[in-house]
Structures are given as C-alpha cells and as structure tokens.
Design a protein around this motif. Sequence first.
Motif, PDB file in Angstrom:
ATOM      1  N   VAL A 169      32.830  38.558  56.431  1.00  0.00           N
ATOM      2  CA  VAL A 169      32.665  37.419  55.510  1.00  0.00           C
ATOM      3  C   VAL A 169      34.040  36.866  55.150  1.00  0.00           C
ATOM      4  O   VAL A 169      34.894  37.596  54.641  1.00  0.00           O
ATOM      5  N   ASP A 170      34.249  35.600  55.415  1.00  0.00           N
ATOM      6  CA  ASP A 170      35.537  34.972  55.146  1.00  0.00           C
ATOM      7  C   ASP A 170      35.965  35.164  53.693  1.00  0.00           C
ATOM      8  O   ASP A 170      35.191  34.902  52.769  1.00  0.00           O
ATOM      9  N   GLY A 171      37.188  35.636  53.517  1.00  0.00           N
ATOM     10  CA  GLY A 171      37.762  35.760  52.182  1.00  0.00           C
ATOM     11  C   GLY A 171      37.615  37.122  51.553  1.00  0.00           C
ATOM     12  O   GLY A 171      38.418  37.499  50.698  1.00  0.00           O
ATOM     13  N   ASN A 172      36.590  37.893  51.958  1.00  0.00           N
ATOM     14  CA  ASN A 172      36.364  39.200  51.342  1.00  0.00           C
ATOM     15  C   ASN A 172      37.560  40.129  51.529  1.00  0.00           C
ATOM     16  O   ASN A 172      38.127  40.657  50.566  1.00  0.00           O
ATOM     17  N   TYR A 173      37.909  40.354  52.775  1.00  0.00           N
ATOM     18  CA  TYR A 173      38.965  41.322  53.067  1.00  0.00           C
ATOM     19  C   TYR A 173      40.313  40.826  52.579  1.00  0.00           C
ATOM     20  O   TYR A 173      41.109  41.586  52.013  1.00  0.00           O
ATOM     21  N   ALA A 174      40.593  39.552  52.776  1.00  0.00           N
ATOM     22  CA  ALA A 174      41.872  38.977  52.336  1.00  0.00           C
ATOM     23  C   ALA A 174      42.044  39.109  50.827  1.00  0.00           C
ATOM     24  O   ALA A 174      43.152  39.376  50.336  1.00  0.00           O
ATOM     25  N   SER A 175      40.958  38.962  50.089  1.00  0.00           N
ATOM     26  CA  SER A 175      41.013  39.097  48.637  1.00  0.00           C
ATOM     27  C   SER A 175      41.350  40.534  48.238  1.00  0.00           C
ATOM     28  O   SER A 175      42.176  40.763  47.332  1.00  0.00           O
ATOM     29  N   LEU A 176      40.726  41.502  48.911  1.00  0.00           N
ATOM     30  CA  LEU A 176      41.018  42.909  48.619  1.00  0.00           C
ATOM     31  C   LEU A 176      42.469  43.255  48.960  1.00  0.00           C
ATOM     32  O   LEU A 176      43.138  43.979  48.217  1.00  0.00           O
ATOM     33  N   ILE A 177      42.959  42.742  50.076  1.00  0.00           N
ATOM     34  CA  ILE A 177      44.345  42.990  50.475  1.00  0.00           C
ATOM     35  C   ILE A 177      45.303  42.465  49.427  1.00  0.00           C
ATOM     36  O   ILE A 177      46.284  43.141  49.051  1.00  0.00           O
ATOM     37  N   ARG A 178      45.050  41.267  48.928  1.00  0.00           N
ATOM     38  CA  ARG A 178      45.925  40.679  47.889  1.00  0.00           C
ATOM     39  C   ARG A 178      45.929  41.538  46.632  1.00  0.00           C
ATOM     40  O   ARG A 178      46.985  41.763  46.019  1.00  0.00           O
ATOM     41  N   ARG A 179      44.776  42.016  46.238  1.00  0.00           N
ATOM     42  CA  ARG A 179      44.693  42.873  45.056  1.00  0.00           C
ATOM     43  C   ARG A 179      45.441  44.183  45.267  1.00  0.00           C
ATOM     44  O   ARG A 179      46.150  44.658  44.384  1.00  0.00           O
ATOM     45  N   MET A 180      45.308  44.752  46.467  1.00  0.00           N
ATOM     46  CA  MET A 180      46.003  45.994  46.770  1.00  0.00           C
ATOM     47  C   MET A 180      47.511  45.788  46.760  1.00  0.00           C
ATOM     48  O   MET A 180      48.260  46.588  46.180  1.00  0.00           O
ATOM     49  N   GLU A 181      47.976  44.741  47.397  1.00  0.00           N
ATOM     50  CA  GLU A 181      49.408  44.476  47.472  1.00  0.00           C
ATOM     51  C   GLU A 181      50.007  44.154  46.106  1.00  0.00           C
ATOM     52  O   GLU A 181      51.203  44.365  45.885  1.00  0.00           O
ATOM     53  N   ALA A 182      49.165  43.667  45.196  1.00  0.00           N
ATOM     54  CA  ALA A 182      49.625  43.389  43.839  1.00  0.00           C
ATOM     55  C   ALA A 182      49.617  44.642  42.965  1.00  0.00           C
ATOM     56  O   ALA A 182      50.073  44.616  41.826  1.00  0.00           O
ATOM     57  N   GLY A 183      49.084  45.748  43.501  1.00  0.00           N
ATOM     58  CA  GLY A 183      49.017  46.986  42.731  1.00  0.00           C
ATOM     59  C   GLY A 183      47.913  46.983  41.702  1.00  0.00           C
ATOM     60  O   GLY A 183      48.048  47.609  40.641  1.00  0.00           O
ATOM     61  N   ASP A 184      46.820  46.318  41.986  1.00  0.00           N
ATOM     62  CA  ASP A 184      45.693  46.215  41.059  1.00  0.00           C
ATOM     63  C   ASP A 184      45.111  47.603  40.774  1.00  0.00           C
ATOM     64  O   ASP A 184      44.553  48.248  41.671  1.00  0.00           O
ATOM     65  N   PRO A 185      45.207  48.084  39.533  1.00  0.00           N
ATOM     66  CA  PRO A 185      44.683  49.416  39.202  1.00  0.00           C
ATOM     67  C   PRO A 185      43.161  49.448  39.109  1.00  0.00           C
ATOM     68  O   PRO A 185      42.571  50.512  38.966  1.00  0.00           O
ATOM     69  N   GLY A 186      42.529  48.274  39.203  1.00  0.00           N
ATOM     70  CA  GLY A 186      41.079  48.215  39.079  1.00  0.00           C
ATOM     71  C   GLY A 186      40.342  48.464  40.375  1.00  0.00           C
ATOM     72  O   GLY A 186      39.106  48.577  40.384  1.00  0.00           O
ATOM     73  N   LEU A 187      41.067  48.591  41.493  1.00  0.00           N
ATOM     74  CA  LEU A 187      40.409  48.876  42.758  1.00  0.00           C
ATOM     75  C   LEU A 187      39.812  50.284  42.742  1.00  0.00           C
ATOM     76  O   LEU A 187      40.402  51.216  42.212  1.00  0.00           O
ATOM     77  N   THR A 188      38.648  50.425  43.337  1.00  0.00           N
ATOM     78  CA  THR A 188      37.924  51.696  43.333  1.00  0.00           C
ATOM     79  C   THR A 188      38.071  52.412  44.681  1.00  0.00           C
ATOM     80  O   THR A 188      38.622  51.865  45.642  1.00  0.00           O
ATOM     81  N   LEU A 189      37.535  53.624  44.746  1.00  0.00           N
ATOM     82  CA  LEU A 189      37.543  54.375  45.995  1.00  0.00           C
ATOM     83  C   LEU A 189      36.787  53.612  47.078  1.00  0.00           C
ATOM     84  O   LEU A 189      37.214  53.571  48.232  1.00  0.00           O
ATOM     85  N   GLU A 190      35.678  52.991  46.711  1.00  0.00           N
ATOM     86  CA  GLU A 190      34.910  52.216  47.675  1.00  0.00           C
ATOM     87  C   GLU A 190      35.702  51.010  48.165  1.00  0.00           C
ATOM     88  O   GLU A 190      35.627  50.641  49.342  1.00  0.00           O
ATOM     89  N   ASP A 191      36.481  50.384  47.271  1.00  0.00           N
ATOM     90  CA  ASP A 191      37.332  49.269  47.679  1.00  0.00           C
ATOM     91  C   ASP A 191      38.355  49.729  48.721  1.00  0.00           C
ATOM     92  O   ASP A 191      38.587  49.042  49.722  1.00  0.00           O
ATOM     93  N   TYR A 192      38.951  50.892  48.485  1.00  0.00           N
ATOM     94  CA  TYR A 192      39.937  51.401  49.432  1.00  0.00           C
ATOM     95  C   TYR A 192      39.289  51.829  50.743  1.00  0.00           C
ATOM     96  O   TYR A 192      39.914  51.756  51.808  1.00  0.00           O
ATOM     97  N   ALA A 193      38.042  52.260  50.683  1.00  0.00           N
ATOM     98  CA  ALA A 193      37.321  52.560  51.923  1.00  0.00           C
ATOM     99  C   ALA A 193      37.137  51.279  52.733  1.00  0.00           C
ATOM    100  O   ALA A 193      37.324  51.269  53.961  1.00  0.00           O
TER     101      ALA A 193
END
Length: 220
Positions: A38-62
Amino acid sequence: MKKTVTALLLLAGTITGLLAGEPELRLMLDDVRAYVSVDGNYASLIRRMEAGDPGLTLEDYAMLYYGFTFTDKYAYDLSPAVEMDTYALAQQERYREAWDQCTEFLAIHPFSLFALNLGVYLAEERKDFETAYKYQLRSAWLLRLIETGGDGSVTYPFQVIYAGDMFYWLKYQIDVDNIVEALEVRPGCIRFLVEVDGTTQVVYFAQDLCNQPTSGNAAR
C-alpha cells in the motif's frame, strides 16, 4: 581503541536477554506483504523510525524489518565487506571517514545490526547523542523482535533478513567462543554448531522468511 569499540558494540548488543520458551510474535507474511504494497504505509513507518519515534511498537518493527525484504533496496546476499571496512576505519581512529561510510551504508541498509551499533559508537564519538539514541533505539527493538520471533531451535529458528545478523547474534547475544560448523539444512535455514563456555550448542537461523510466496508463512 579496539577494546573500546568492542565494549560499546557489546553493550549495545545486550540491551535485552534471550527469552526461553515458545516465541511470542505471530505475524503472517501475507499481512506484511500487503501492508508494504500500500503506497505510503512503509515510507511513513520508515520516517517515524528514522526520527526516533518512541511510539513505534514491536509489530511496527516487524513490519519494518521483515517488510524491508519486499522493497527494491533489499539485498538477500548482502556482503559484510563494507561494514568490516568501516569497523577497520574506526579502529584506526579515522572517525570522519568511518562515520560517512557508516551513515551511507545505513541509508541503504537501515537494519544491519552491526552497522547500527557501530553507528552508536561513532555518533557518540562525534557528540551526536541524538543520532546515537536513534540508532540504539532501533537496534534494541530489532533485537527484541528477533528474540521474540524465535528461540534458536529447529522448530523456532531465529528469523533474520541478513546473514550478518546471524553472526552478530551469535557473537554479541549468545557470546559464542567458537563457531564449529555452519550448515544449510534446508534452503535459507542455517544450523550453527557453536561452543559457549566449554559446552557445545546448536542454534538455528532462518533467512528465507520473506522469500517464501506461499500463504500462511509466519514471522515467528
């Protein structure tokens, strides 16, 4: 210098301990594939990860880690040569060159455990504690993901996406003294015979996880 780098890598690599018993994470690969498609899903997660978003979950990292194998940046047979060269530069205290090389590598391969933890050291050397924190946070979640996705048995092998992550896990998470044998027991599944504190252990890894198109495969 070598002892300092090794100590920091070891510290970053042992944020969490190995869990016993049946793995906790159950994630269907079809779900990962569908999410990434799905367009935008993965790119959005990558941006959050690279920003150090502490709200990401184990499932997000999976989704991030295993989902990366469904992107055009993924290299199944990634060579550790660049990582080893960067490590050598750090040992020689050529920090600027090592930093440039490490960050360039992570921009392309953002989930290499070795590169992430070397990046922590190099960022701290530059007094860039914000970046060091982001790399350490990412590494900690990835280690947690791998340990909850398997126990190293033939039934529940540790699930990784890079061969280098297998060797990182053996050295810094299990603290093996020697690798006696590495044998591919089936496509993408490697059995390691290792020595730890004078005893011999068998550890299994699966790297074929996201290269299986059939429905029902789980990132365990």
